[in-house]
Design a protein around this motif. Structure first.
Motif, mmCIF file in Angstrom:
data_model
loop_
_atom_site.group_PDB
_atom_site.id
_atom_site.type_symbol
_atom_site.label_atom_id
_atom_site.label_comp_id
_atom_site.label_asym_id
_atom_site.label_seq_id
_atom_site.Cartn_x
_atom_site.Cartn_y
_atom_site.Cartn_z
ATOM 1 N N PRO A 9 0.839 -1.205 0.000
ATOM 2 C CA PRO A 9 0.000 0.000 0.000
ATOM 3 C C PRO A 9 0.872 1.252 0.000
ATOM 4 O O PRO A 9 2.080 1.169 0.251
ATOM 5 N N SER A 63 2.545 4.689 1.465
ATOM 6 C CA SER A 63 2.988 5.010 2.817
ATOM 7 C C SER A 63 2.018 5.999 3.451
ATOM 8 O O SER A 63 1.509 6.907 2.798
ATOM 9 N N SER A 64 1.772 5.818 4.736
ATOM 10 C CA SER A 64 0.897 6.750 5.447
ATOM 11 C C SER A 64 1.644 8.029 5.816
ATOM 12 O O SER A 64 1.023 9.014 6.222
ATOM 13 N N ASP A 65 2.978 8.004 5.664
ATOM 14 C CA ASP A 65 3.760 9.203 5.959
ATOM 15 C C ASP A 65 3.925 10.029 4.684
ATOM 16 O O ASP A 65 4.447 9.524 3.683
ATOM 17 N N PRO A 66 3.515 11.286 4.689
ATOM 18 C CA PRO A 66 3.562 12.093 3.462
ATOM 19 C C PRO A 66 4.974 12.340 2.945
ATOM 20 O O PRO A 66 5.178 12.466 1.737
ATOM 21 N N GLN A 116 6.116 9.104 1.189
ATOM 22 C CA GLN A 116 5.376 8.955 -0.063
ATOM 23 C C GLN A 116 5.829 9.982 -1.093
ATOM 24 O O GLN A 116 5.934 9.676 -2.291
ATOM 25 N N ASP A 173 9.915 4.375 11.598
ATOM 26 C CA ASP A 173 9.484 3.099 12.165
ATOM 27 C C ASP A 173 10.178 2.824 13.492
ATOM 28 O O ASP A 173 9.567 2.293 14.416
ATOM 29 N N THR A 179 8.399 4.740 16.112
ATOM 30 C CA THR A 179 7.125 4.098 16.448
ATOM 31 C C THR A 179 7.348 2.861 17.298
ATOM 32 O O THR A 179 6.635 2.614 18.278
ATOM 33 N N GLU A 236 3.328 -2.232 8.050
ATOM 34 C CA GLU A 236 3.265 -1.176 7.032
ATOM 35 C C GLU A 236 4.658 -0.812 6.538
ATOM 36 O O GLU A 236 4.883 -0.663 5.333
ATOM 37 N N VAL A 263 5.947 -0.974 2.655
ATOM 38 C CA VAL A 263 6.434 0.205 1.934
ATOM 39 C C VAL A 263 7.898 0.012 1.539
ATOM 40 O O VAL A 263 8.312 0.366 0.428
#
Length: 207
Positions: free
Chosen positions: A27, A29-32, A35, A68, A71, A106, A110
């Motif tokens: 998918p 990346s949820s990080d702008p 991405q 990551d 997190t 995630e 990515v």
């Protein structure tokens, strides 16, 4: 029958493989920032700026790792289980992505896309060993995704590693078929491998 002597439920096994393969495409990346770097790499790749693309993908991987690890540290402080099994004997091909093997789901997904894209950039720059390494890293991180196996097969072809190129190509073809994707790119590549190998005295692809 399987090793235990019990019949193998081929239909169930194929269904499980298809399910895994169909959800294998990474998918966004949820990080702008990550991405944005990935998109910049893809834009450079499409413009033929392969070294620039490589730099963007490398920077995105570095940023992804930092995010990551932050997190993971936060989760560890909260008492969450952050343990992820790491494949044994993963070999030197995964050395560049070793951190990602223990990252979040995630981040691994990515990272797989970034390694796959960087593999293509390396290949178009003539860095076939690097292309093979990054393709293998992507496959290790996302084993049911067909694309990394195409990257590996093409790189190994240009390195003259014909039997290993065939093996990667056939693995990718099987995964593509299991998730309903077209196998034509793999079949075309297999023909190319076989023809090139034959011209160089190898019968790889004709077994």
């Amino acid at each position: 029958s399987g090793p235990s002597g019990r019949p193998i439920d081929a239909k169930r096994r194929n269904a499980e493989l298809a399910s895994a393969a169909s959800s294998a495409k990474p998918p966004p990346s949820s990080d702008p920032v990550v991405q944005s770097l990935k998109d910049a790499g893809t834009a450079a790749l499409n413009e033929g700026k392969y070294d620039e693309a490589t730099e963007h993908y490398t920077e995105a991987l570095a940023m992804l790792r930092v995010l990551d690890e932050e997190t993971t540290a936060d989760n560890r402080e909260s008492g969450a289980d952050t343990t992820v099994p790491v494949a044994e004997n993963s070999g030197p091909s995964i050395a560049a992505a070793r951190w990602a093997l223990t990252a979040s789901d995630e981040a691994r997904a990515v990272a797989a896309a970034l390694f796959s894209n960087r593999s293509l950039a390396h290949h178009r720059s003539g860095r076939y060993v690097d292309a093979s390494v990054d393709g293998a890293a992507a496959a290790q991180l996302r084993p049911f995704w067909p694309k990394p196996y195409y990257r590996i097969a093409v790189a190994r072809l240009d390195l003259g590693h014909y039997p290993r190129s065939v093996a990667a190509c056939r693995r990718g073809e099987a995964l593509a078929a299991s998730c309903g994707e077209s196998t034509e790119p793999f079949l075309t590549l297999l023909n190319t491998i076989s023809y090139t190998a034959m011209r160089n005295g190898s019968f790889a692809g004709f077994d």
